[in-house]
Design an enzyme around this catalytic site. Structure first.
Site, mmCIF file in Angstrom:
data_model
loop_
_atom_site.group_PDB
_atom_site.id
_atom_site.type_symbol
_atom_site.label_atom_id
_atom_site.label_comp_id
_atom_site.label_asym_id
_atom_site.label_seq_id
_atom_site.Cartn_x
_atom_site.Cartn_y
_atom_site.Cartn_z
ATOM 1 N N CYS A 1 -0.694 12.218 -5.565
ATOM 2 C CA CYS A 1 -0.769 12.860 -4.263
ATOM 3 C C CYS A 1 -1.015 14.354 -4.426
ATOM 4 O O CYS A 1 -0.600 14.966 -5.415
ATOM 5 C CB CYS A 1 0.509 12.603 -3.470
ATOM 6 N N LYS B 1 0.879 -1.174 0.000
ATOM 7 C CA LYS B 1 0.000 0.000 0.000
ATOM 8 C C LYS B 1 0.918 1.226 0.000
ATOM 9 O O LYS B 1 1.993 1.202 0.617
ATOM 10 C CB LYS B 1 -0.889 0.003 1.247
HETATM 11 O O1 YRO Z 1 -7.838 6.666 -1.636
HETATM 12 C C1 YRO Z 1 -6.748 6.113 -1.764
HETATM 13 O O2 YRO Z 1 -6.070 5.694 -0.796
HETATM 14 C C2 YRO Z 1 -6.275 5.939 -3.142
HETATM 15 N N1 YRO Z 1 -7.171 5.370 -4.015
HETATM 16 C C3 YRO Z 1 -6.839 5.185 -5.347
HETATM 17 O O3 YRO Z 1 -7.662 4.684 -6.139
HETATM 18 N N2 YRO Z 1 -5.619 5.559 -5.775
HETATM 19 C C4 YRO Z 1 -4.684 6.140 -4.931
HETATM 20 O O4 YRO Z 1 -3.595 6.457 -5.401
HETATM 21 C C5 YRO Z 1 -5.023 6.335 -3.562
HETATM 22 C C6 YRO Z 1 -4.019 6.966 -2.627
HETATM 23 C C7 YRO Z 1 -3.669 8.395 -2.944
HETATM 24 C C8 YRO Z 1 -4.708 9.479 -2.727
HETATM 25 C C9 YRO Z 1 -5.671 9.448 -3.881
HETATM 26 C C10 YRO Z 1 -5.463 9.348 -1.424
HETATM 27 C C11 YRO Z 1 -3.995 10.822 -2.728
#
Ligand code: YRO
Length: 311
Positions: free
Chosen positions: A130, A44
């Site tokens: 990010c 993750k």
């Molecule tokens: O919500 C998430 O943790 C998430 N979900 C996704 O589909 N792609 C991601 O890269 C992430 C983590 C990064 C962020 C969107 C929370 C900035």
């Protein structure tokens, strides 16, 4: 018949692995992936400190895919560094990917500095979805910030590094991003992250289905496969050959895997379907991919990788 593949100096006995965020929050999850037919595992995305993430419901499965707004729940950088350092010599035939997603420029630099200074020998993936500056889009959609961060990263980082990109939808954006990425000694580019800020609606309840962001969230699954294939194909044609492509988006069958490889992918990541089916997906999709290859008379992925025909 072989599903073997390589990225740089790394060899994988199987071209399938998890997509970051799915089945990789804990060491138990990641060991499940390593104990399956997958050829590798990715963590993750880590932040410097552990995060609880957004309130639930924050992930919703639908017949054609998924929507999520997890909010980066993770056990913190040190947890994942400890996992990869403890694991790397135990399963050398399954290389490790360490994903990082700082909530600011400095958080990314701090985590990559620690990876550089550690004894980690695997791959590192910088998640460019990010946030960075308030009022600006995610880094992957801010080309100036993308070039700035990669310039700073490659001033000190010498280990194998890839970037996870959001999907692009305009040919000029493919070209502008490829021109930036080609300036750097990247090991790979991973396309695509979820298609951002979709909205899924439960018609009976007349309601959104996830709580954060008034129901807006990243889409995965069938909804995103054509977009993912276009991004893999565009970057394979525009990037220098030393940069490998990892294909992510809408892979739920051997046919989907074949299509990603035809577009130029060297490694394939599975998100939504892994969440729905569990790690048995790796065995099933591997078998189906081998069946497609057998029907077509291919014995290795190299025989058709990137060989998509145009008319
Ligand atoms: O919500 C998430 O943790 C998430 N979900 C996704 O589909 N792609 C991601 O890269 C992430 C983590 C990064 C962020 C969107 C929370 C900035």
């Amino acid at each position: 018949m072989s599903l073997k593949t390589t990225i740089n100096q790394f060899t994988f006995e199987n071209c399938l692995m998890n997509a970051s965020g799915v089945h990789c929050l804990t060491s138990t999850d990641m060991l499940d992936v390593l104990n399956s037919d997958a050829g590798a595992v990715i963590t993750k995305s880590a932040t410097p400190q552990e995060r609880a993430g957004n309130p639930s419901p924050r992930y919703f499965d639908v017949p054609l895919g998924s929507i999520n707004s997890m909010g980066l729940p993770n056990n913190g950088f040190d947890y994942y560094l400890e996992f990869v350092l403890g694991q790397q010599d135990k399963t050398p035939e399954k290389p490790l990917f360490f994903s990082v997603a700082g909530m600011s420029f400095n958080e990314n630099i701090d985590m990559l500095t620690k990876i550089q200074e550690s004894t980690y020998t695997g791959l590192t993936e910088l998640n460019l979805s990010c946030p960075n500056l308030p009022g600006k889009p995610q880094v992957g959609y801010d080309f100036e910030q993308t070039e700035l961060i990669l310039t700073e990263v490659f001033s000190f980082f010498t280990k194998p590094l890839g970037v996870k990109l959001p999907p692009y939808f305009d040919i000029v954006h493919f070209e502008q991003m490829a021109d930036i990425l080609n300036k750097f000694p990247l090991t790979y580019v991973n396309s695509i992250n979820s298609i951002g800020n979709g909205l899924y609606i439960d018609i009976d309840a007349e309601s959104v289905v996830i709580k954060p962001k008034n129901g807006f969230g990243g889409l995965g699954g069938d909804y995103v496969k054509p977009t993912a294939l276009a991004n893999v194909r565009a970057f394979r044609t525009l990037l220098k050959p030393e940069i490998a492509i990892v294909g992510t988006g809408g892979i739920k069958s051997g046919q989907d895997a074949f299509e990603h490889i035809l577009c130029g992918a060297s490694m394939l990541q599975i998100g939504t379907q892994l969440q729905k089916e569990g790690t048995a997906a790796f065995e099933r999709i591997s078998r189906e991919l081998a069946e497609v290859m057998a029907e077509k008379g291919y014995q290795t992925l190299d025989e058709f990788r990137g060989k998509l025909k145009t008319i």
